[in-house]
Design a protein around this motif. Structure first.
Motif, PDB file in Angstrom:
ATOM      1  N   GLU A  99      -1.662 -12.001   0.375  1.00 36.51           N
ATOM      2  CA  GLU A  99      -1.659 -12.572   0.105  1.00 36.51           C
ATOM      3  C   GLU A  99      -1.454 -13.500   1.756  1.00 36.51           C
ATOM      4  O   GLU A  99      -0.130 -15.139   1.407  1.00 36.51           O
ATOM      5  CB  GLU A  99       0.509 -12.505  -0.519  1.00 36.51           C
ATOM      6  CG  GLU A  99       0.425 -11.742  -1.965  1.00 36.51           C
ATOM      7  CD  GLU A  99       1.223 -11.676  -2.416  1.00 36.51           C
ATOM      8  OE1 GLU A  99       2.638 -12.327  -1.870  1.00 36.51           O
ATOM      9  OE2 GLU A  99       1.684 -11.222  -3.563  1.00 36.51           O
ATOM     10  N   TRP A 100      -0.690 -12.758   3.212  1.00 31.79           N
ATOM     11  CA  TRP A 100      -0.780 -13.597   3.952  1.00 31.79           C
ATOM     12  C   TRP A 100      -1.748 -13.993   4.546  1.00 31.79           C
ATOM     13  O   TRP A 100      -1.818 -14.734   5.597  1.00 31.79           O
ATOM     14  CB  TRP A 100       0.618 -12.593   4.454  1.00 31.79           C
ATOM     15  CG  TRP A 100       0.078 -11.337   4.999  1.00 31.79           C
ATOM     16  CD1 TRP A 100      -0.610 -10.561   5.901  1.00 31.79           C
ATOM     17  CD2 TRP A 100       1.071 -10.646   3.285  1.00 31.79           C
ATOM     18  NE1 TRP A 100      -0.600  -9.330   5.706  1.00 31.79           N
ATOM     19  CE2 TRP A 100       0.035  -8.732   4.479  1.00 31.79           C
ATOM     20  CE3 TRP A 100       1.338  -9.983   2.906  1.00 31.79           C
ATOM     21  CZ2 TRP A 100      -0.255  -7.723   3.319  1.00 31.79           C
ATOM     22  CZ3 TRP A 100       1.479  -8.652   1.846  1.00 31.79           C
ATOM     23  CH2 TRP A 100       0.623  -7.455   2.175  1.00 31.79           C
ATOM     24  N   SER A 182      -7.922  -6.559  12.786  1.00 31.32           N
ATOM     25  CA  SER A 182      -8.231  -7.675  13.048  1.00 31.32           C
ATOM     26  C   SER A 182      -7.636  -8.265  14.448  1.00 31.32           C
ATOM     27  O   SER A 182      -6.758  -9.377  13.380  1.00 31.32           O
ATOM     28  CB  SER A 182      -8.019  -8.112  11.524  1.00 31.32           C
ATOM     29  OG  SER A 182      -8.624  -9.194  11.501  1.00 31.32           O
ATOM     30  N   LYS A 183      -8.668  -9.592  14.876  1.00 31.28           N
ATOM     31  CA  LYS A 183      -8.557  -9.814  15.929  1.00 31.28           C
ATOM     32  C   LYS A 183      -7.711 -11.695  15.442  1.00 31.28           C
ATOM     33  O   LYS A 183      -7.345 -12.015  15.343  1.00 31.28           O
ATOM     34  CB  LYS A 183      -9.065 -10.276  16.800  1.00 31.28           C
ATOM     35  CG  LYS A 183      -8.739 -11.535  17.837  1.00 31.28           C
ATOM     36  CD  LYS A 183      -9.812 -10.973  19.055  1.00 31.28           C
ATOM     37  CE  LYS A 183      -9.334 -11.919  20.373  1.00 31.28           C
ATOM     38  NZ  LYS A 183      -9.035 -13.457  19.515  1.00 31.28           N
ATOM     39  N   GLU A 184      -8.812 -11.574  14.368  1.00 34.48           N
ATOM     40  CA  GLU A 184      -8.836 -12.739  13.194  1.00 34.48           C
ATOM     41  C   GLU A 184      -6.992 -12.783  12.713  1.00 34.48           C
ATOM     42  O   GLU A 184      -6.529 -14.101  12.874  1.00 34.48           O
ATOM     43  CB  GLU A 184      -9.660 -13.218  12.850  1.00 34.48           C
ATOM     44  CG  GLU A 184      -9.404 -14.646  11.883  1.00 34.48           C
ATOM     45  CD  GLU A 184     -10.336 -14.531  10.472  1.00 34.48           C
ATOM     46  OE1 GLU A 184     -10.827 -15.604  10.297  1.00 34.48           O
ATOM     47  OE2 GLU A 184     -10.542 -13.629  10.046  1.00 34.48           O
ATOM     48  N   TYR A 185      -6.880 -12.227  12.293  1.00 35.55           N
ATOM     49  CA  TYR A 185      -5.329 -11.842  11.665  1.00 35.55           C
ATOM     50  C   TYR A 185      -3.780 -12.328  12.995  1.00 35.55           C
ATOM     51  O   TYR A 185      -3.459 -12.563  13.027  1.00 35.55           O
ATOM     52  CB  TYR A 185      -4.810 -10.144  11.214  1.00 35.55           C
ATOM     53  CG  TYR A 185      -4.152 -10.567  10.362  1.00 35.55           C
ATOM     54  CD1 TYR A 185      -3.141 -10.725   9.446  1.00 35.55           C
ATOM     55  CD2 TYR A 185      -2.922  -9.307  10.332  1.00 35.55           C
ATOM     56  CE1 TYR A 185      -1.628 -11.372   9.243  1.00 35.55           C
ATOM     57  CE2 TYR A 185      -1.652  -9.163   9.604  1.00 35.55           C
ATOM     58  CZ  TYR A 185      -1.252  -9.927   8.885  1.00 35.55           C
ATOM     59  OH  TYR A 185      -0.430  -9.666   8.795  1.00 35.55           O
ATOM     60  N   GLN A 201       3.537  -6.253   8.521  1.00 29.13           N
ATOM     61  CA  GLN A 201       2.855  -6.662   6.798  1.00 29.13           C
ATOM     62  C   GLN A 201       0.732  -6.338   6.818  1.00 29.13           C
ATOM     63  O   GLN A 201       0.416  -6.896   8.330  1.00 29.13           O
ATOM     64  CB  GLN A 201       2.490  -7.967   6.925  1.00 29.13           C
ATOM     65  CG  GLN A 201       4.136  -8.595   6.367  1.00 29.13           C
ATOM     66  CD  GLN A 201       4.083  -9.716   5.755  1.00 29.13           C
ATOM     67  OE1 GLN A 201       3.373 -10.851   6.782  1.00 29.13           O
ATOM     68  NE2 GLN A 201       4.433 -10.450   4.474  1.00 29.13           N
ATOM     69  N   PRO A 202       0.143  -5.342   7.742  1.00 32.10           N
ATOM     70  CA  PRO A 202      -0.841  -4.869   8.028  1.00 32.10           C
ATOM     71  C   PRO A 202      -2.291  -4.976   6.944  1.00 32.10           C
ATOM     72  O   PRO A 202      -2.329  -5.539   5.906  1.00 32.10           O
ATOM     73  CB  PRO A 202      -0.483  -3.636   7.817  1.00 32.10           C
ATOM     74  CG  PRO A 202       0.115  -2.514   6.905  1.00 32.10           C
ATOM     75  CD  PRO A 202       1.223  -4.126   6.711  1.00 32.10           C
ATOM     76  N   VAL A 211       0.969  -3.354  -0.092  1.00 35.77           N
ATOM     77  CA  VAL A 211       1.357  -4.384  -0.738  1.00 35.77           C
ATOM     78  C   VAL A 211       2.587  -5.073  -1.124  1.00 35.77           C
ATOM     79  O   VAL A 211       2.766  -6.169  -0.292  1.00 35.77           O
ATOM     80  CB  VAL A 211       1.069  -4.109  -2.472  1.00 35.77           C
ATOM     81  CG1 VAL A 211       2.398  -4.424  -3.978  1.00 35.77           C
ATOM     82  CG2 VAL A 211      -0.381  -3.647  -2.316  1.00 35.77           C
ATOM     83  N   ALA A 212       3.349  -3.458  -0.752  1.00 34.20           N
ATOM     84  CA  ALA A 212       4.759  -4.408  -0.877  1.00 34.20           C
ATOM     85  C   ALA A 212       5.646  -2.896   0.093  1.00 34.20           C
ATOM     86  O   ALA A 212       5.220  -1.735  -0.294  1.00 34.20           O
ATOM     87  CB  ALA A 212       5.954  -4.819  -1.205  1.00 34.20           C
TER      88      ALA A 212
END
Length: 530
Positions: A99-100, A182-185, A201-202, A211-212
């Motif tokens: 979601e993020w 992830s470098k993009e994240y 939020q991995p 998820v949560a």
């Protein structure tokens, strides 16, 4: 993420929706994670919730062994002088879509470089992206001086240039701290001013997507529909955080969870007798210990430390706390590990001699703190009870003990401080099957202020450890480690307490679970019978 990858994900989710009823595996975990970024931590509880379900590493440990096998790198070469490791990444590996975050590209060398440079380079904006962060494994293993640079050869090829040969280097890269992010994240979080969310939020490449998390209660994951190593048999993975072993067992017996770790030793026989449960067990690659702060008087005196060790009735601890599921430890590595020095003589239990040694060292009316872990670990079923037994033993030699504890994350953070008072009960389960993972990480000079809770820097010991790491011949390495164990015993930075047997109770419906000699709990490949 490519359009093709998005279509694959959409199709997988649709199939799950119209197919059989979703399968959920509930794991009654023993504690809460400190965070979801594996690099800053060393606790298995944290790794079970972060690196193992969510992430992958360049290389992995084959399940049930300490053998290194391909992970995100499908192959690699090592230069003849041992100073260059070239890894060839798998093509087509995708990071999680959540979601993020929605990735726009596949895994490449930039992600690998980012994952290590943030730990290595103090000027990197991600080195201190959240307050108080430290990279305990990376620093304790002296990786900063080992890695000269990391080169991007092309998108799918990355080369590590080392300053010296390092025998356990490949095994070290299979450890949790070396998980690939992830470098993009990270770039997205930095641009949005949300860098701390990397730890909350991995996003990884692993078998399950986060998820949560409801703090101290439950963590939820969903099977990764585009996992490079195949989608999982179970759809949803739930960690039901349950700190009390008796309550964990009640939940298991009631069917509220299917797997639990670390049963109370007193419950083992009842679990064996339960026809609805399976009990796996194996000798633990572990050690429980009590580390003195050797930088604080009077614990800076080896004679005082040896005297206190002689005051501890370790067999009484084995009988009362481990209840037949452990053995007395005399060395800082377990007897199942190569290079174990069985010729080392343990400290005898001798309160009279201990009192005399303390008097000779000029120590009288000593008051000290003994820290007791607030959680159960594979190497220590009940730290509080252990501390109480040590308190009683020390009282017999005129030493007054105050038992203290803290919340688990705070306990780990506070116990690494060089000005910490007293002695701290902790332990270790091997992360890669190499003696350096115990002797180097926990006891070398590089680990002071980090994983070396004794704050003990002995140059002769550290020289032996460093020499062993650069020696390619295992027999030669083993002899150096045996010599190091002799120095350890003479200097006594720890009271070695126990090596335990590890048990894993689970429902008879669980299929495909494999115990790890490294103490990890992994659920990829695990299924539940209908």
């Amino acid at each position: 993420m490519t359009t093709y990858s998005k279509l694959l994900m959409s199709a997988a989710l649709c199939l799950a929706a119209v197919g059989a009823e979703a399968k959920t595996l509930v794991y009654c975990s023993e504690g809460s994670p400190e965070g979801f970024d594996p690099a800053p931590y060393t606790a298995g509880t944290t790794f079970d919730a972060s690196s193992r379900p969510v992430y992958n590493r360049l290389v992995e440990f084959e399940k049930g062994t300490t053998n290194v096998i391909p992970g995100l790198a499908e192959s690699w070469e090592v230069s003849e002088d041992g100073l260059q490791y070239t890894f060839h990444l798998r093509p087509g590996v995708t990071f999680h879509t959540t979601e993020w975050f929605t990735p726009t590209r596949e895994l490449n060398a930039d992600d690998v470089i980012f994952s290590f440079e943030r730990q290595r380079d103090e000027a990197n904006p991600w080195h201190q992206y959240t307050a108080g962060i430290s990279y305990e494994y990376f620093n304790s293993m002296d990786m900063g001086s080992l890695i000269e640079n990391i080169e991007k050869v092309d998108d799918l090829t990355v080369r590590f240039h080392l300053t010296r040969p390092e025998a356990p280097f490949l095994a070290n890269l299979a450890m949790d701290f070396a998980s690939i992010m992830s470098k993009e994240y990270a770039d997205q979080l930095e641009a949005e001013g949300r860098m701390a969310d990397l730890n909350q939020q991995p996003v990884g490449t692993g078998p399950f997507q986060f998820v949560a998390y409801q703090q101290d209660a439950v963590i939820r994951y969903h099977s990764n529909p585009t996992y490079w190593n195949g989608q999982q048999p179970i759809d949803d993975l739930v960690f039901a955080i349950t700190t009390d072993p008796a309550v964990r067992l009640q939940k298991l017996q009631a069917g509220e969870c299917q797997i639990m770790p670390y049963p109370a030793p007193a419950d083992i026989e009842a679990i064996r007798a339960d026809g609805n449960l399976t009990l796996m067990e194996q000798p633990g690659l572990n050690v429980a210990y009590m580390a003195y702060n050797t930088q604080m008087p009077p614990f800076d005196n080896p004679q005082v430390r040896r005297a206190l060790n002689m005051a501890i009735n370790k067999q009484a601890i084995i009988d009362a706390v481990f209840q037949g599921t452990g053995e007395v430890a005399k060395n800082p590595i377990p007897p199942t590990m190569w290079s174990y020095n069985d010729e080392v003589q343990d400290d005898p239990y001798d309160p009279d001699a201990a009192r005399k040694m303390l008097e000779e060292a000029g120590v009288s009316d000593l008051s000290m703190k003994v820290w007791a872990m607030p959680v159960q670990r594979p190497y220590m079923p009940n730290a509080r009870r252990t501390a109480e037994l040590i308190q009683e033993d020390f009282a017999k030699v005129g030493v007054d003990v105050e038992i203290v504890s803290y919340e688990w994350g705070e306990y780990l953070e506070r116990s690494s401080a060089t000005d910490r008072d007293g002695a701290v009960i902790l332990g270790w389960t091997g992360d890669n099957g190499d003696p350096d993972n115990f002797l180097g990480v926990l006891l070398s000079c590089a680990g002071v202020g980090e994983a070396n809770r004794a704050q003990w820097c002995n140059e002769e010991f550290t020289d032996l450890i460093n020499q062993a790491k650069t020696t390619s011949d295992q027999d030669g390495r083993a002899e150096l480690y045996r010599q190091a164990q002799v120095i350890f015993k003479q200097e006594a930075p720890w009271a070695t307490i126990a090596h335990s047997t590890v048990f894993m109770p689970m429902s008879n419906k669980v299929q495909g679970y494999i115990m790890s000699p490294l103490g990890s709990h992994q659920f990829d490949g695990v299924d539940i019978a209908e």
